[in-house]
Design a protein around this motif. Structure first.
Motif, short mmCIF file in Angstrom:
data_model
loop_
_atom_site.label_atom_id
_atom_site.label_comp_id
_atom_site.label_asym_id
_atom_site.label_seq_id
_atom_site.Cartn_x
_atom_site.Cartn_y
_atom_site.Cartn_z
N GLY A 152 0.65 -1.03 -0.36
CA GLY A 152 -0.07 -0.56 0.08
C GLY A 152 0.25 1.48 0.38
O GLY A 152 0.51 2.52 0.11
N GLN A 153 2.15 1.17 0.15
CA GLN A 153 2.92 2.66 0.43
C GLN A 153 4.51 1.85 -0.07
O GLN A 153 5.03 0.80 -0.32
CB GLN A 153 3.10 2.90 1.43
N LEU A 154 5.35 3.02 -1.19
CA LEU A 154 6.73 2.69 -0.95
C LEU A 154 7.46 3.90 -0.65
O LEU A 154 6.63 5.31 -0.66
CB LEU A 154 6.18 2.81 -2.19
N ARG A 155 8.20 3.79 -0.15
CA ARG A 155 9.14 4.43 -0.13
C ARG A 155 10.11 5.52 -1.13
O ARG A 155 10.63 4.58 -1.90
CB ARG A 155 10.79 3.84 1.38
N LEU A 156 9.97 6.40 -1.50
CA LEU A 156 10.50 7.70 -2.21
C LEU A 156 11.78 7.39 -2.68
O LEU A 156 11.73 6.90 -3.94
CB LEU A 156 9.94 8.78 -2.57
N SER A 157 12.39 6.96 -1.76
CA SER A 157 13.76 6.90 -1.62
C SER A 157 14.46 5.63 -2.77
O SER A 157 14.84 5.75 -3.25
CB SER A 157 14.70 7.06 -0.71
N ASP A 158 13.42 4.77 -2.37
CA ASP A 158 14.10 3.26 -2.96
C ASP A 158 13.66 3.61 -4.64
O ASP A 158 14.23 2.63 -4.68
CB ASP A 158 13.39 2.48 -2.40
N GLY B 19 -0.65 6.24 -7.34
CA GLY B 19 -0.50 7.28 -5.61
C GLY B 19 -0.55 8.23 -5.43
O GLY B 19 -0.71 9.11 -6.53
N ILE B 20 -0.42 8.82 -3.53
CA ILE B 20 -0.13 9.90 -3.64
C ILE B 20 0.68 10.56 -2.87
O ILE B 20 1.05 8.87 -1.80
CB ILE B 20 -1.54 10.40 -3.18
N VAL B 21 2.05 11.75 -2.65
CA VAL B 21 2.61 11.49 -1.66
C VAL B 21 1.74 12.07 -0.90
O VAL B 21 1.24 12.95 -0.39
CB VAL B 21 3.93 12.73 -2.80
N GLU B 22 2.82 11.25 0.74
CA GLU B 22 2.22 11.81 2.32
C GLU B 22 2.45 13.12 2.28
O GLU B 22 3.54 13.45 1.69
CB GLU B 22 2.63 10.40 2.88
#
Length: 442
Positions: free
Chosen positions: A179-185, A211-214
């Motif tokens: 349900g999410q990904l770390r952007l730095s990855d 997706g939407i950036v938290e």
């Protein structure tokens, strides 16, 4: 080399502080400009406010010396009210009529001729928001420029609220699982809070995700909204899905939406507002308002009570409400709204001085608002309220605004880094195939 800038009236009426925008050069205001500014002081709108502000600024300069001489400015430049150089001799064979525009051109032309006789004369530049004045200046051999300092953003850099990112298919699968990904990855690019990302397979496969950036900007997460129909309205494209996400999120207090006519801005906002105020009772009232700026010739004074006077201006809102309430008889929507105290359709004329807590606020046609007006509106928003600003910056009816300096673009750019705000640009028209074709071709 120092320059001399001759300002047209519309520059001062657009931005009273434009006087300070020319660095250490000399700013010249023709006497006829003061007359035009004086004629606008009694207006009870943004132009009148700016005219009064310009008058006070120039009056304050009198303490520094005589206005027809050079008055030093804080930025190192100089200001001068031009009383001479009014001779019409240089223009009389080209522009016979002594209009105010031609008088301003005469001042600039005569100043330019005077500077040309000096050994180290300064170039004279006429600054005007009026395209035809600049064309006339060019015909007279004068340098002329548009005043661009009031623009919030340059061409092709308006924030869209949406970005595309190509990642490995494994990461796409991981996004669906977690349900999410770390952007730095997945990237080194910077993204704003609440910015949408369409993640596509870097190898060209069909797998993709939205997706939407938290708020911290560290993770991209799945959308909360699940595309269910709301008041008979269901998103028809990806941008509308993103818009509904912003409209229904309780943690996003300010939403800006930009799109051409027929992209569904008003309908989506009203449907979300009705759900939040009527069904979920998250807000005490749904307030819908729009600025009173005519597209063509003004209607003039209208008979009747306030609501009757406002009806022609807010009719587009009533059209959308009739669709949402599925009314079939003329006047039926008025009876429905009269029985629902939680819905208010208003004109922005009456918003000054108000405090609006616990309300879902929709401001339609926000592209016709100036920076000052949009600040006035946003500072009215009370606790637990949510406000939506929407419009089409390419359809502006205000005489001193354009796509890059209007209130809607201003708010979009200033709030794009804030966690409480979200923005989306709607691209595809859904009103009808004809409406979409007209928006593209015309």
């Amino acid at each position: 080399m120092k320059k001399i800038y001759v300002l047209d009236t519309n520059v001062l009426l657009q931005d009273p502080y434009s006087i300070f925008s020319f660095e250490d050069n000399e700013v010249v205001i023709p006497a006829v400009v003061l007359e035009e500014v004086d004629s606008k002081k009694r207006y009870m709108d943004e132009i009148g406010r700016n005219a009064r502000h310009v008058s006070k600024l120039i009056d304050g300069f009198r303490q520094s010396g005589k206005l027809h001489e050079k008055i030093p400015l804080e930025n190192g430049g100089f200001l001068r009210i031009e009383l001479n150089h009014r001779s019409f001799h240089q223009l009389q064979e080209i522009f016979v009529e002594k209009t105010n525009d031609n008088r301003i051109l005469a001042v600039a032309k005569n100043l330019s001729l005077e500077e040309e006789t000096k050994e180290n004369g300064s170039p004279v530049i006429l600054v005007s928001k009026d395209a035809l004045v600049r064309v006339k200046a060019d015909a007279l051999g004068l340098q002329a420029e548009d005043f661009l300092n009031d623009r919030v953003v340059e061409l092709d850099h308006i924030y869209t609220g949406l970005a595309e990112l190509y990642i490995d298919s494994e990461k796409v699968n991981e996004f669906y699982e977690k349900g999410q990904l770390r952007l730095s990855d997945i990237t080194t690019h910077f993204f704003y809070p609440n910015q949408f990302i369409i993640m596509k397979n870097s190898l060209g496969g069909s797998s993709s995700a939205i997706g939407i950036v938290e708020k911290t900007g560290c993770f991209v997460k799945k959308l909360v909204y699940n595309q269910e129909s709301i008041w008979g309205v269901k998103p028809r494209n990806v941008q509308q899905t993103m818009a509904m996400e912003l409209l229904l999120r309780d943690d996003i207090q300010l939403v800006t939406m930009i799109g051409k006519a027929g992209t569904g801005k008003t309908l989506l906002a009203l449907a979300a507002g009705l759900m939040q105020a009527e069904d979920l009772l998250n807000y005490k009232k749904l307030l819908v308002a729009r600025p009173i700026v005519p597209v063509g010739k003004d209607l003039g004074y209208l008979p009747g009570e306030k609501q009757e006077k406002l009806r022609p201006w807010v009719q587009p809102i009533y059209d959308n409400l009739e669709y949402l309430f599925n009314t079939k008889k003329p006047g039926e929507i008025d009876a429905i709204l009269a029985g629902m105290a939680s819905i208010e359709v208003e004109a922005l004329t009456y918003i000054r001085g108000r405090s609006i807590p616990e309300q879902f606020i929709i401001i339609d046609e926000a592209q016709n608002l100036t920076k000052h007006e949009v600040k006035t509106i946003l500072t009215r928003v009370g606790e637990k309220s949510k406000i939506i600003l929407m419009g089409d910056p390419e359809q502006i009816d205000h005489p001193y605004l354009d796509e890059y300096n209007n209130g809607l673009t201003y708010v979009t750019e200033k709030f794009k880094e804030q966690a409480v705000a979200g923005h989306i640009k709607l691209l595809k028209g859904e009103r009808s195939s004809l409406a979409q074709l007209a928006a593209d071709l015309l």
